[in-house]
Structure formats: structure tokens, C-alpha cells
Design a protein around this motif. Structure first.
Motif, PDB file in Angstrom:
ATOM      1  N   MET A  24       0.847  -1.172   0.000  1.00 57.95           N
ATOM      2  CA  MET A  24       0.000   0.000   0.000  1.00 57.95           C
ATOM      3  C   MET A  24       0.890   1.231   0.000  1.00 57.95           C
ATOM      4  O   MET A  24       1.929   1.242   0.624  1.00 57.95           O
ATOM      5  N   THR A  25       0.447   2.241  -0.754  1.00 63.33           N
ATOM      6  CA  THR A  25       1.195   3.490  -0.778  1.00 63.33           C
ATOM      7  C   THR A  25       0.235   4.679  -0.811  1.00 63.33           C
ATOM      8  O   THR A  25      -0.875   4.569  -1.326  1.00 63.33           O
ATOM      9  N   ASN A  26       0.682   5.764  -0.240  1.00 61.44           N
ATOM     10  CA  ASN A  26      -0.028   7.042  -0.309  1.00 61.44           C
ATOM     11  C   ASN A  26       0.753   8.042  -1.148  1.00 61.44           C
ATOM     12  O   ASN A  26       0.403   9.213  -1.182  1.00 61.44           O
ATOM     13  N   GLU A  27       1.815   7.597  -1.792  1.00 64.22           N
ATOM     14  CA  GLU A  27       2.671   8.489  -2.577  1.00 64.22           C
ATOM     15  C   GLU A  27       1.917   8.948  -3.826  1.00 64.22           C
ATOM     16  O   GLU A  27       1.883   8.271  -4.851  1.00 64.22           O
ATOM     17  N   GLU A  28       1.299  10.117  -3.696  1.00 67.10           N
ATOM     18  CA  GLU A  28       0.350  10.561  -4.709  1.00 67.10           C
ATOM     19  C   GLU A  28       0.970  10.802  -6.082  1.00 67.10           C
ATOM     20  O   GLU A  28       0.331  10.543  -7.093  1.00 67.10           O
ATOM     21  N   VAL A  29       2.194  11.262  -6.155  1.00 70.79           N
ATOM     22  CA  VAL A  29       2.818  11.497  -7.459  1.00 70.79           C
ATOM     23  C   VAL A  29       2.943  10.177  -8.218  1.00 70.79           C
ATOM     24  O   VAL A  29       2.572  10.090  -9.396  1.00 70.79           O
ATOM     25  N   ALA A  30       3.400   9.137  -7.548  1.00 68.25           N
ATOM     26  CA  ALA A  30       3.535   7.823  -8.191  1.00 68.25           C
ATOM     27  C   ALA A  30       2.166   7.259  -8.561  1.00 68.25           C
ATOM     28  O   ALA A  30       2.007   6.653  -9.625  1.00 68.25           O
ATOM     29  N   ILE A  31       1.185   7.463  -7.692  1.00 67.17           N
ATOM     30  CA  ILE A  31      -0.164   6.961  -7.976  1.00 67.17           C
ATOM     31  C   ILE A  31      -0.739   7.668  -9.205  1.00 67.17           C
ATOM     32  O   ILE A  31      -1.273   7.022 -10.115  1.00 67.17           O
ATOM     33  N   VAL A  32      -0.629   8.991  -9.239  1.00 61.33           N
ATOM     34  CA  VAL A  32      -1.150   9.751 -10.379  1.00 61.33           C
ATOM     35  C   VAL A  32      -0.424   9.355 -11.662  1.00 61.33           C
ATOM     36  O   VAL A  32      -1.055   9.194 -12.717  1.00 61.33           O
ATOM     37  N   ASP A  33       0.888   9.160 -11.600  1.00 59.52           N
ATOM     38  CA  ASP A  33       1.644   8.714 -12.779  1.00 59.52           C
ATOM     39  C   ASP A  33       1.088   7.390 -13.302  1.00 59.52           C
ATOM     40  O   ASP A  33       0.896   7.219 -14.506  1.00 59.52           O
ATOM     41  N   GLY A  34       0.828   6.447 -12.387  1.00 56.91           N
ATOM     42  CA  GLY A  34       0.277   5.154 -12.787  1.00 56.91           C
ATOM     43  C   GLY A  34      -1.107   5.290 -13.398  1.00 56.91           C
ATOM     44  O   GLY A  34      -1.426   4.639 -14.406  1.00 56.91           O
ATOM     45  N   LEU A  35      -1.945   6.127 -12.809  1.00 58.27           N
ATOM     46  CA  LEU A  35      -3.287   6.347 -13.350  1.00 58.27           C
ATOM     47  C   LEU A  35      -3.222   6.960 -14.749  1.00 58.27           C
ATOM     48  O   LEU A  35      -3.946   6.533 -15.660  1.00 58.27           O
ATOM     49  N   VAL A  36      -2.357   7.942 -14.927  1.00 52.03           N
ATOM     50  CA  VAL A  36      -2.214   8.579 -16.238  1.00 52.03           C
ATOM     51  C   VAL A  36      -1.678   7.574 -17.251  1.00 52.03           C
ATOM     52  O   VAL A  36      -2.201   7.465 -18.374  1.00 52.03           O
TER      53      VAL A  36
ATOM     54  N   HIS B  82      -2.084   4.484 -17.428  1.00 54.91           N
ATOM     55  CA  HIS B  82      -3.095   3.464 -17.766  1.00 54.91           C
ATOM     56  C   HIS B  82      -4.434   4.087 -18.163  1.00 54.91           C
ATOM     57  O   HIS B  82      -5.446   3.409 -18.205  1.00 54.91           O
ATOM     58  N   GLN B  83      -4.425   5.374 -18.477  1.00 57.44           N
ATOM     59  CA  GLN B  83      -5.621   6.108 -18.881  1.00 57.44           C
ATOM     60  C   GLN B  83      -6.779   5.913 -17.894  1.00 57.44           C
ATOM     61  O   GLN B  83      -7.935   5.742 -18.265  1.00 57.44           O
ATOM     62  N   GLU B  84      -6.478   5.954 -16.598  1.00 58.05           N
ATOM     63  CA  GLU B  84      -7.478   5.759 -15.548  1.00 58.05           C
ATOM     64  C   GLU B  84      -7.631   6.991 -14.651  1.00 58.05           C
ATOM     65  O   GLU B  84      -8.332   6.934 -13.659  1.00 58.05           O
ATOM     66  N   MET B  85      -7.004   8.078 -15.008  1.00 60.64           N
ATOM     67  CA  MET B  85      -7.056   9.276 -14.175  1.00 60.64           C
ATOM     68  C   MET B  85      -8.466   9.853 -14.176  1.00 60.64           C
ATOM     69  O   MET B  85      -9.033  10.094 -15.239  1.00 60.64           O
ATOM     70  N   PRO B  86      -9.056  10.057 -12.999  1.00 67.68           N
ATOM     71  CA  PRO B  86     -10.395  10.656 -12.952  1.00 67.68           C
ATOM     72  C   PRO B  86     -10.375  12.067 -13.534  1.00 67.68           C
ATOM     73  O   PRO B  86      -9.389  12.789 -13.403  1.00 67.68           O
TER      74      PRO B  86
END
Length: 117
Positions: free
Chosen positions: A1-13, A15-19
Motif C-alpha cells: 500500500m502506498t499514499n505516494e500521490e505522485v507515483a499513484i497519479v503517474d500510474g493512473l495517467v 493506464h488512462q485511468e485518471m479521474p
């Protein structure tokens, strides 16, 4: 589990999953290779932000999937963001039930844990 938002947002972008909007809670799931990624977005101003859970090689690491499902159940029982966490638990449980299909797709052998669940 991670709360590291920059890495999370990078992953979402990636995979074209960014809200597109951030006014409501969200449960997002996607795959990074054979890893299962569960991203939760909390819209509440008191606890706004992302959390990401990753189960590496999820189709054979069923014990980790069970632990994630159990952790979500415990949080739901404690009354923590029940609607959002119920959605997340349903997605994890669906992946557990589909693990055999993904093992076949990935050319993996059946794990002993799936027989016990």
C-alpha cells in the motif's frame, strides 16, 4: 500500500485511468503486467487523496488477495467509508473468483490457496 500521490497519479495517467473530476470517491482497478492495482480516491476534504494497493502476480499470490479482502472487510466493519470500501472489496473478491481464468491467461499453475477459499 502506498499514499505516494505522485507515483499513484503517474500510474493512473499511464493506464488512462485518471479521474476527470475529484468531487466524489472513486475505486479504480487496473493491471500493471500481471500485478493487480487497486486505487482508492477519497474526496472528503478531511481525508482527501489517493491510496494504492498492489498485489504482485495476483493470480498466484492468492493469500495476498485474501489478506486485502479481509483488510477491507475489517475497515468496513469499523464503519470507515463503507460505500467506497464495499465497492473496493467487491472488485477484489471478483478478481479472486476469476483467478483461475487469469492463471490460464498468464500460463500459471493453480495455487493451493484457491482450493481452500
Amino acid at each position: 500500500m502506498t499514499n505516494e500521490e505522485v507515483a499513484i497519479v503517474d500510474g493512473l495517467v499511464d493506464h488512462q485511468e485518471m479521474p476527470e473530476q475529484f468531487d466524489s470517491n472513486r475505486v479504480i482497478t487496473y493491471f500493471e503486467g500481471q500485478d493487480f492495482c487497486l486505487v482508492l480516491y477519497f474526496a472528503d476534504l478531511k481525508d482527501r487523496g489517493f491510496q494504492k494497493y498492489v498485489v504482485s502476480d495476483f493470480s498466484v499470490n492468492m493469500e495476498e488477495m485474501y489478506m486485502l479482502s479481509h483488510s477491507l472487510t475489517r475497515m468496513i466493519e469499523e464503519g470507515i467509508n463503507v460505500h467506497l470500501l464495499s465497492q473496493a472489496k467487491n472488485r477484489v473478491d471478483n478478481m479472486i473468483h476469476m483467478s483461475g481464468t487469469f492463471r490460464a491467461l498468464f500460463g500459471k499453475k493453480k495455487s493451493l490457496e484457491t482450493e481452500e477459499w
